[in-house]
Design a protein around this motif. Structure first.
Motif, PDB file in Angstrom:
ATOM      1  N   TYR A  26       0.821  -1.010  -0.138  1.00 35.13           N
ATOM      2  CA  TYR A  26      -0.105   0.029  -0.033  1.00 35.13           C
ATOM      3  C   TYR A  26       0.825   1.233   0.109  1.00 35.13           C
ATOM      4  O   TYR A  26       2.008   1.293   0.467  1.00 35.13           O
ATOM      5  CB  TYR A  26      -0.909   0.207   1.214  1.00 35.13           C
ATOM      6  CG  TYR A  26      -1.980  -1.230   1.365  1.00 35.13           C
ATOM      7  CD1 TYR A  26      -2.984  -1.004   0.639  1.00 35.13           C
ATOM      8  CD2 TYR A  26      -1.608  -2.209   2.197  1.00 35.13           C
ATOM      9  CE1 TYR A  26      -3.944  -2.283   0.737  1.00 35.13           C
ATOM     10  CE2 TYR A  26      -2.342  -3.438   2.364  1.00 35.13           C
ATOM     11  CZ  TYR A  26      -3.603  -3.413   1.701  1.00 35.13           C
ATOM     12  OH  TYR A  26      -4.504  -4.366   1.812  1.00 35.13           O
ATOM     13  N   GLY A  27       0.325   2.132  -0.614  1.00 41.43           N
ATOM     14  CA  GLY A  27       1.024   3.685  -0.153  1.00 41.43           C
ATOM     15  C   GLY A  27       0.905   4.096   1.118  1.00 41.43           C
ATOM     16  O   GLY A  27      -0.130   3.497   1.882  1.00 41.43           O
ATOM     17  N   CYS A  28       1.841   4.637   1.481  1.00 40.85           N
ATOM     18  CA  CYS A  28       1.819   5.439   2.952  1.00 40.85           C
ATOM     19  C   CYS A  28       1.831   6.650   2.870  1.00 40.85           C
ATOM     20  O   CYS A  28       2.176   7.538   2.015  1.00 40.85           O
ATOM     21  CB  CYS A  28       2.941   4.970   3.499  1.00 40.85           C
ATOM     22  SG  CYS A  28       4.604   5.285   3.065  1.00 40.85           S
ATOM     23  N   ASP A  48      -8.006   2.207   1.152  1.00 41.87           N
ATOM     24  CA  ASP A  48      -6.848   1.673   1.555  1.00 41.87           C
ATOM     25  C   ASP A  48      -5.321   2.227   1.498  1.00 41.87           C
ATOM     26  O   ASP A  48      -5.153   2.619   0.381  1.00 41.87           O
ATOM     27  CB  ASP A  48      -6.617   0.013   1.348  1.00 41.87           C
ATOM     28  CG  ASP A  48      -7.765  -0.776   1.696  1.00 41.87           C
ATOM     29  OD1 ASP A  48      -8.503  -0.392   2.832  1.00 41.87           O
ATOM     30  OD2 ASP A  48      -7.895  -1.804   1.364  1.00 41.87           O
ATOM     31  N   MET A  49      -4.742   2.605   2.817  1.00 38.93           N
ATOM     32  CA  MET A  49      -3.445   3.111   2.688  1.00 38.93           C
ATOM     33  C   MET A  49      -2.491   2.906   4.166  1.00 38.93           C
ATOM     34  O   MET A  49      -3.516   2.813   5.080  1.00 38.93           O
ATOM     35  CB  MET A  49      -3.591   4.573   2.553  1.00 38.93           C
ATOM     36  CG  MET A  49      -4.193   5.515   3.307  1.00 38.93           C
ATOM     37  SD  MET A  49      -4.152   7.160   3.051  1.00 38.93           S
ATOM     38  CE  MET A  49      -5.342   7.074   1.798  1.00 38.93           C
ATOM     39  N   VAL A 101       4.173  -1.619   2.867  1.00 39.25           N
ATOM     40  CA  VAL A 101       4.314  -0.602   2.330  1.00 39.25           C
ATOM     41  C   VAL A 101       4.717  -0.739   0.773  1.00 39.25           C
ATOM     42  O   VAL A 101       5.880  -1.426   0.584  1.00 39.25           O
ATOM     43  CB  VAL A 101       4.823   0.558   3.099  1.00 39.25           C
ATOM     44  CG1 VAL A 101       4.024   0.909   4.258  1.00 39.25           C
ATOM     45  CG2 VAL A 101       6.030   0.307   3.519  1.00 39.25           C
ATOM     46  N   ARG A 107       4.732   6.733  -4.184  1.00 32.75           N
ATOM     47  CA  ARG A 107       3.758   6.378  -3.510  1.00 32.75           C
ATOM     48  C   ARG A 107       3.821   6.779  -1.933  1.00 32.75           C
ATOM     49  O   ARG A 107       3.088   5.879  -1.023  1.00 32.75           O
ATOM     50  CB  ARG A 107       3.921   4.804  -3.524  1.00 32.75           C
ATOM     51  CG  ARG A 107       3.687   4.168  -5.029  1.00 32.75           C
ATOM     52  CD  ARG A 107       2.519   4.556  -5.621  1.00 32.75           C
ATOM     53  NE  ARG A 107       2.313   4.236  -7.028  1.00 32.75           N
ATOM     54  CZ  ARG A 107       2.690   4.963  -8.079  1.00 32.75           C
ATOM     55  NH1 ARG A 107       2.736   6.266  -7.814  1.00 32.75           N
ATOM     56  NH2 ARG A 107       2.464   4.289  -9.210  1.00 32.75           N
ATOM     57  N   ARG A 108       4.540   7.650  -1.457  1.00 28.65           N
ATOM     58  CA  ARG A 108       4.708   8.158  -0.190  1.00 28.65           C
ATOM     59  C   ARG A 108       4.126   9.599  -0.054  1.00 28.65           C
ATOM     60  O   ARG A 108       4.527  10.546  -0.898  1.00 28.65           O
ATOM     61  CB  ARG A 108       6.188   8.244   0.429  1.00 28.65           C
ATOM     62  CG  ARG A 108       6.379   6.845   0.584  1.00 28.65           C
ATOM     63  CD  ARG A 108       8.243   6.887   1.112  1.00 28.65           C
ATOM     64  NE  ARG A 108       8.579   5.544   1.286  1.00 28.65           N
ATOM     65  CZ  ARG A 108      10.165   5.729   1.263  1.00 28.65           C
ATOM     66  NH1 ARG A 108      10.977   6.709   0.935  1.00 28.65           N
ATOM     67  NH2 ARG A 108      10.541   4.421   1.527  1.00 28.65           N
ATOM     68  N   ALA A 223      -5.132   9.913  -2.270  1.00 25.31           N
ATOM     69  CA  ALA A 223      -5.395   8.391  -2.426  1.00 25.31           C
ATOM     70  C   ALA A 223      -5.017   7.875  -3.793  1.00 25.31           C
ATOM     71  O   ALA A 223      -4.395   6.836  -3.890  1.00 25.31           O
ATOM     72  CB  ALA A 223      -6.719   8.120  -1.844  1.00 25.31           C
ATOM     73  N   LEU A 226      -1.092   7.553  -4.271  1.00 24.37           N
ATOM     74  CA  LEU A 226      -0.717   6.394  -3.519  1.00 24.37           C
ATOM     75  C   LEU A 226      -1.045   5.225  -3.925  1.00 24.37           C
ATOM     76  O   LEU A 226      -0.329   4.116  -3.702  1.00 24.37           O
ATOM     77  CB  LEU A 226      -1.192   6.706  -1.897  1.00 24.37           C
ATOM     78  CG  LEU A 226      -0.806   7.933  -1.193  1.00 24.37           C
ATOM     79  CD1 LEU A 226      -1.324   7.817   0.333  1.00 24.37           C
ATOM     80  CD2 LEU A 226       0.638   8.155  -0.917  1.00 24.37           C
ATOM     81  N   ALA A 227      -2.153   5.035  -4.439  1.00 21.47           N
ATOM     82  CA  ALA A 227      -2.490   3.684  -4.905  1.00 21.47           C
ATOM     83  C   ALA A 227      -2.036   3.228  -6.430  1.00 21.47           C
ATOM     84  O   ALA A 227      -2.171   2.221  -6.869  1.00 21.47           O
ATOM     85  CB  ALA A 227      -3.947   3.495  -4.851  1.00 21.47           C
TER      86      ALA A 227
END
Length: 241
Positions: A26-28, A48-49, A101, A107-108, A223, A226-227
């Motif tokens: 997942y992205g964080c 979801d993250m 992660v 993705r951060r 989101a 990040l996804a």
């Protein structure tokens, strides 16, 4: 988002990680200025993250250089570099061990509220660890901020700014400069990063109005990135894969 919350101590700082129950990755998002115990409530309406909050002292940890205090007994001591070193050298590696992660910078997200928002923007001028940055009601009135922004290319692919419409109309004169400083930051960053890469969202009320909603809006903005739903979105050299 339903997830598992883990609280722990890292070099004397209370940290919390909320991770979805799936396998990921997942992205964080690292959140500056949010109490760790608020993570589950914040996550309820989010996709979801992985979320991480780290204990900090704002006048010390979020200020990039020393500046005159607003109150005599609460100085701005300018030790943000030490806190950024802690995030990149300890918090991110610890997060990777505790949650599934996605570790690429694109993705951060580094996000912060008030002085934490100032810190988030400053930090992406110092390092390439975060491809996204969000400043929520950021203290962009801070002495020397606009000069720093003009002299330092920010290494994030997309940036989110928000402010309450009443923030520039109350409080000390020094802080009332936040409206013009935010507009100037938005204009400068838009020129620097390119069309559509900087978002400025205005909210109702002052600095302390609807804070949970402002956090949620910023994270919903982040989101899709990040996804990984926007392939090829990041500018070359800013928040690289």
């Amino acid at each position: 988002m339903q997830g598992n919350l883990e609280k722990f101590d890292l070099s004397g700082r209370v940290c919390a990680v909320l991770a979805p129950r799936g396998k990921g990755p997942y992205g964080c998002a690292l959140l500056c200025g949010l109490e760790p115990e608020r993570l589950p409530t914040l996550a309820q309406n989010l996709p979801d993250m992985v979320l991480m909050a780290v204990q900090a002292e704002g006048m010390r940890d979020y200020t990039p250089w020393a500046a005159p205090p607003l109150q005599a007994d609460r100085p701005f001591t300018g030790q943000a570099q030490a806190f950024l070193d802690f995030l990149t050298g300890q918090a991110l590696p610890s997060l990777a061990l505790r949650a599934p992660v996605e570790e690429r910078p694109c993705r951060r997200l580094l996000a912060g509220y008030s002085l934490g928002g100032l810190f988030a923007l400053w930090a992406v001028g110092q390092c390439g660890a975060f491809g996204l940055a969000a400043s929520l009601s950021g203290s962009l009135w801070y002495d020397g901020w606009l000069e720093y922004l003009q002299d330092t290319p920010l290494r994030a692919g997309r940036i989110y700014l928000s402010l309450g419409r009443a923030e520039e109309h109350g409080g000390p004169a020094r802080m009332r400069a936040v409206g013009e400083a935010t507009r100037s930051s938005y204009a400068f960053l838009s020129d620097q990063l390119g069309p559509g890469r900087v978002t400025l969202q205005w909210n109702r009320g002052g600095h302390f109005t609807g804070i949970p909603m402002r956090w949620e809006r910023a994270l919903c903005w982040a989101a899709p990135y990040l996804a990984g739903q926007n392939p090829g979105d990041m500018r070359p050299g800013s928040g690289p894969d």
